[in-house]
Write a protein that holds these residues in place. Structure first.
Motif, PDB file in Angstrom:
ATOM      1  N   ALA A  36      -5.391  24.619 -12.831  1.00  8.70           N
ATOM      2  CA  ALA A  36      -4.141  23.859 -12.856  1.00  8.70           C
ATOM      3  C   ALA A  36      -3.291  24.106 -11.624  1.00  8.70           C
ATOM      4  N   LEU A 167       9.679  20.358 -16.079  1.00  7.32           N
ATOM      5  CA  LEU A 167       8.545  20.452 -15.164  1.00  7.32           C
ATOM      6  C   LEU A 167       8.413  21.826 -14.523  1.00  7.32           C
ATOM      7  N   THR A 176       5.326  23.972 -13.967  1.00 11.37           N
ATOM      8  CA  THR A 176       4.327  23.972 -15.034  1.00 11.37           C
ATOM      9  C   THR A 176       3.107  23.197 -14.551  1.00 11.37           C
ATOM     10  N   ALA A 177       2.066  23.138 -15.389  1.00 10.55           N
ATOM     11  CA  ALA A 177       0.883  22.357 -15.030  1.00 10.55           C
ATOM     12  C   ALA A 177       1.266  20.898 -14.797  1.00 10.55           C
ATOM     13  N   GLU A 178       2.156  20.373 -15.614  1.00 10.01           N
ATOM     14  CA  GLU A 178       2.606  18.988 -15.424  1.00 10.01           C
ATOM     15  C   GLU A 178       3.418  18.875 -14.139  1.00 10.01           C
ATOM     16  N   GLY A 179       4.203  19.897 -13.836  1.00 10.95           N
ATOM     17  CA  GLY A 179       4.957  19.902 -12.594  1.00 10.95           C
ATOM     18  C   GLY A 179       4.037  19.848 -11.381  1.00 10.95           C
ATOM     19  N   ARG A 181       1.109  18.511 -11.305  1.00 14.67           N
ATOM     20  CA  ARG A 181       0.566  17.137 -11.229  1.00 14.67           C
ATOM     21  C   ARG A 181       1.570  16.189 -10.576  1.00 14.67           C
ATOM     22  N   VAL A 182       2.860  16.401 -10.837  1.00 13.10           N
ATOM     23  CA  VAL A 182       3.887  15.576 -10.192  1.00 13.10           C
ATOM     24  C   VAL A 182       3.918  15.851  -8.691  1.00 13.10           C
ATOM     25  N   ARG A 185       0.943  14.120  -7.170  1.00 15.75           N
ATOM     26  CA  ARG A 185       1.128  12.660  -7.123  1.00 15.75           C
ATOM     27  C   ARG A 185       2.073  12.269  -5.984  1.00 15.75           C
TER      28      ARG A 185
END
Length: 202
Positions: A36, A167, A176-179, A181-182, A185
């Protein structure tokens, strides 16, 4: 069984580009599974868009610019096609003199350029609680160096996630893992532009 036709002249498989992400905990993936962290997530996103790349995670949590400079030669091996340079956040958090940070980053860039390794510079902003003067001196480091050395610049590595509790981990410093990914992107178009500048090597 049908035979695969031989490749036509000049249609050799695309060579895999070898990148190194040289950074601190934001690159290393502090408190996240290895898969991640920023480098593997970026590699996966680039491969999904058809780019043949491998990205080595050379992030070390807690590293300042000086720390990155001290380990530069073994962190970026010969044969590296490009470096994503993400350092300086810890310098700002510790309130180090921006002149020292600038000098260290310039030394890293200069040594990589001397080895023929292009650099994508990922910028950072100073925490605003350090005052306007400090922030002005620190924030200008990255665009100044990018201009002076002709580098591809991504102005702010934490663009889109800084200060967002959803995030970031509870410390509000690490994504975070989602952060992550942002971040990927948002930085992806800049990385693709960087890849397009890399010299073709046989």
């Amino acid at each position: 069984m049908a035979q695969t036709p031989p490749p036509s002249p000049g249609s050799a498989p695309e060579r895999t580009l070898k990148l190194v992400a040289l950074g601190d905990s934001l690159t290393a993936g502090y408190n996240l599974p290895a898969s991640a962290a920023f480098p593997p997530v970026l590699e996966q996103a680039l491969r999904a868009k058809g780019h043949a790349v491998e990205i080595v995670n050379a992030g070390v949590s807690g590293d300042t610019v000086q720390g990155g400079l001290d380990r530069l030669d073994w962190s970026v091996p010969d044969g590296t096609d490009g470096v994503i340079l993400e350092l300086g956040a810890n310098d700002a958090l510790r309130g180090l003199d921006p002149a020292v940070t600038r000098k260290g980053l310039e030394a890293i860039i200069t040594r990589l350029k001397a080895r023929g390794i292009p650099v994508l510079l990922a910028g950072m902003y100073a925490p605003r609680n350090l005052g306007t003067e400090y922030a002005t001196r620190f924030d200008s480091i990255y665009p100044d160096l990018a201009k002076a050395h002709g580098l591809v610049l991504y102005p702010f590595f934490l663009e889109g996630i800084a200060g967002d509790r959803a995030l970031n981990q509870p410390d509000l410093l690490h994504p975070t893992a989602e952060g992550v990914r942002v971040i990927v992107r948002n930085i992806l178009p800049t990385v693709e532009r960087f890849l397009a500048t890399l010299p073709a090597k046989g």
